[in-house]
Write a protein that holds these residues in place. Structure first.
Motif, PDB file in Angstrom:
ATOM      1  N   PRO A 258    -119.875  32.350  60.015  1.00  0.00           N
ATOM      2  CA  PRO A 258    -120.742  31.686  61.766  1.00  0.00           C
ATOM      3  C   PRO A 258    -119.667  33.135  62.270  1.00  0.00           C
ATOM      4  O   PRO A 258    -121.217  33.811  63.016  1.00  0.00           O
ATOM      5  CB  PRO A 258    -120.426  31.068  61.617  1.00  0.00           C
ATOM      6  N   ASP A 259    -119.135  33.960  61.895  1.00  0.00           N
ATOM      7  CA  ASP A 259    -118.196  35.259  62.566  1.00  0.00           C
ATOM      8  C   ASP A 259    -119.122  36.171  61.819  1.00  0.00           C
ATOM      9  O   ASP A 259    -118.889  36.636  60.955  1.00  0.00           O
ATOM     10  CB  ASP A 259    -116.731  34.864  63.023  1.00  0.00           C
ATOM     11  N   TRP A 260    -118.765  37.663  62.522  1.00  0.00           N
ATOM     12  CA  TRP A 260    -119.048  38.469  62.101  1.00  0.00           C
ATOM     13  C   TRP A 260    -117.768  39.668  61.850  1.00  0.00           C
ATOM     14  O   TRP A 260    -116.585  39.349  62.034  1.00  0.00           O
ATOM     15  CB  TRP A 260    -119.227  39.823  62.991  1.00  0.00           C
ATOM     16  N   LYS A 261    -118.201  39.929  60.510  1.00  0.00           N
ATOM     17  CA  LYS A 261    -117.041  40.416  59.609  1.00  0.00           C
ATOM     18  C   LYS A 261    -117.768  41.978  58.959  1.00  0.00           C
ATOM     19  O   LYS A 261    -118.630  41.801  58.038  1.00  0.00           O
ATOM     20  CB  LYS A 261    -116.451  39.598  58.704  1.00  0.00           C
ATOM     21  N   ILE A 262    -116.609  43.148  58.715  1.00  0.00           N
ATOM     22  CA  ILE A 262    -116.996  43.664  58.493  1.00  0.00           C
ATOM     23  C   ILE A 262    -116.876  44.285  57.152  1.00  0.00           C
ATOM     24  O   ILE A 262    -115.697  43.678  56.214  1.00  0.00           O
ATOM     25  CB  ILE A 262    -116.480  45.500  58.779  1.00  0.00           C
ATOM     26  N   THR A 263    -118.071  44.886  56.222  1.00  0.00           N
ATOM     27  CA  THR A 263    -117.215  44.471  54.488  1.00  0.00           C
ATOM     28  C   THR A 263    -117.543  46.392  54.258  1.00  0.00           C
ATOM     29  O   THR A 263    -116.954  45.964  53.567  1.00  0.00           O
ATOM     30  CB  THR A 263    -119.145  43.609  53.336  1.00  0.00           C
ATOM     31  N   SER A 264    -118.218  47.413  54.925  1.00  0.00           N
ATOM     32  CA  SER A 264    -118.196  48.701  54.273  1.00  0.00           C
ATOM     33  C   SER A 264    -118.543  48.738  55.463  1.00  0.00           C
ATOM     34  O   SER A 264    -119.460  48.606  55.973  1.00  0.00           O
ATOM     35  CB  SER A 264    -118.390  48.796  52.750  1.00  0.00           C
ATOM     36  N   ILE A 265    -118.413  50.548  54.842  1.00  0.00           N
ATOM     37  CA  ILE A 265    -118.695  51.676  55.889  1.00  0.00           C
ATOM     38  C   ILE A 265    -119.550  52.415  55.326  1.00  0.00           C
ATOM     39  O   ILE A 265    -118.058  53.323  54.511  1.00  0.00           O
ATOM     40  CB  ILE A 265    -117.938  51.584  57.297  1.00  0.00           C
ATOM     41  N   THR A 266    -120.124  53.584  55.604  1.00  0.00           N
ATOM     42  CA  THR A 266    -119.974  54.801  54.844  1.00  0.00           C
ATOM     43  C   THR A 266    -120.491  55.641  55.988  1.00  0.00           C
ATOM     44  O   THR A 266    -121.813  55.537  56.762  1.00  0.00           O
ATOM     45  CB  THR A 266    -121.416  54.879  53.863  1.00  0.00           C
ATOM     46  N   ARG A 267    -120.153  57.333  55.381  1.00  0.00           N
ATOM     47  CA  ARG A 267    -120.413  57.893  56.770  1.00  0.00           C
ATOM     48  C   ARG A 267    -121.994  58.993  55.839  1.00  0.00           C
ATOM     49  O   ARG A 267    -122.241  59.336  55.273  1.00  0.00           O
ATOM     50  CB  ARG A 267    -119.494  59.159  57.050  1.00  0.00           C
ATOM     51  N   LEU A 268    -122.515  59.127  57.451  1.00  0.00           N
ATOM     52  CA  LEU A 268    -124.210  59.588  56.696  1.00  0.00           C
ATOM     53  C   LEU A 268    -123.651  61.115  56.576  1.00  0.00           C
ATOM     54  O   LEU A 268    -123.039  61.344  57.356  1.00  0.00           O
ATOM     55  CB  LEU A 268    -125.502  59.176  57.371  1.00  0.00           C
ATOM     56  N   LEU A 269    -123.989  61.526  55.693  1.00  0.00           N
ATOM     57  CA  LEU A 269    -123.486  63.362  55.610  1.00  0.00           C
ATOM     58  C   LEU A 269    -124.509  63.929  57.164  1.00  0.00           C
ATOM     59  O   LEU A 269    -125.118  65.026  56.136  1.00  0.00           O
ATOM     60  CB  LEU A 269    -123.813  63.562  54.286  1.00  0.00           C
TER      61      LEU A 269
ATOM     62  N   LYS B  31    -114.392  67.434  55.720  1.00  0.00           N
ATOM     63  CA  LYS B  31    -115.136  67.825  53.981  1.00  0.00           C
ATOM     64  C   LYS B  31    -116.230  67.421  54.686  1.00  0.00           C
ATOM     65  O   LYS B  31    -117.140  66.499  55.545  1.00  0.00           O
ATOM     66  CB  LYS B  31    -114.919  66.875  53.246  1.00  0.00           C
ATOM     67  N   ASP B  32    -117.560  67.848  53.783  1.00  0.00           N
ATOM     68  CA  ASP B  32    -119.333  68.228  54.041  1.00  0.00           C
ATOM     69  C   ASP B  32    -119.939  67.744  52.840  1.00  0.00           C
ATOM     70  O   ASP B  32    -120.859  67.553  53.225  1.00  0.00           O
ATOM     71  CB  ASP B  32    -119.347  69.350  54.345  1.00  0.00           C
ATOM     72  N   TYR B  33    -118.809  66.483  52.343  1.00  0.00           N
ATOM     73  CA  TYR B  33    -119.058  65.979  50.834  1.00  0.00           C
ATOM     74  C   TYR B  33    -119.044  64.441  51.420  1.00  0.00           C
ATOM     75  O   TYR B  33    -117.538  63.953  52.061  1.00  0.00           O
ATOM     76  CB  TYR B  33    -119.294  66.052  50.006  1.00  0.00           C
TER      77      TYR B  33
END
Length: 87
Positions: free
Chosen positions: A41-52, A61-63
């Motif tokens: 029931p609690d918020w849990k981060i699963t992943s994060i990705t940078r938008l390029l 780095k730019d990639y």
């Protein structure tokens, strides 16, 4: 300890049945990232990705890189502390 200063968090997609949520986070240096959460029931981060859109704030780095994954707990804490997650 890196400080990312999350300034905005917008919900972009959701699957409430499975408890999966996708948000677009904007940091103070205009870096944007896609943040994936679960809520059971609690918020849990699963992943994060940078938008390029701009270079990585960590490695410059730019990639595609996985730098933000290393700081996912810090980013999650900033999002929670600033009250940007929905109830």
């Amino acid at each position: 300890m890196a400080q990312f200063y999350v300034t905005d968090l917008q919900q972009s997609d959701t699957n409430e049945k499975a408890g999966l949520y996708q948000f677009l986070a904007t940091f103070s240096d205009k870096t944007k990232a896609r943040v994936f959460y679960t809520k059971n029931p609690d918020w849990k981060i699963t992943s994060i990705t940078r938008l390029l859109t701009v270079p990585c704030p960590i490695c410059r780095k730019d990639y595609f890189c996985n730098c933000l994954e290393r700081f996912s707990d810090t980013i999650h804490n900033e999002i929670v502390d600033s009250g940007l997650l929905p109830e």
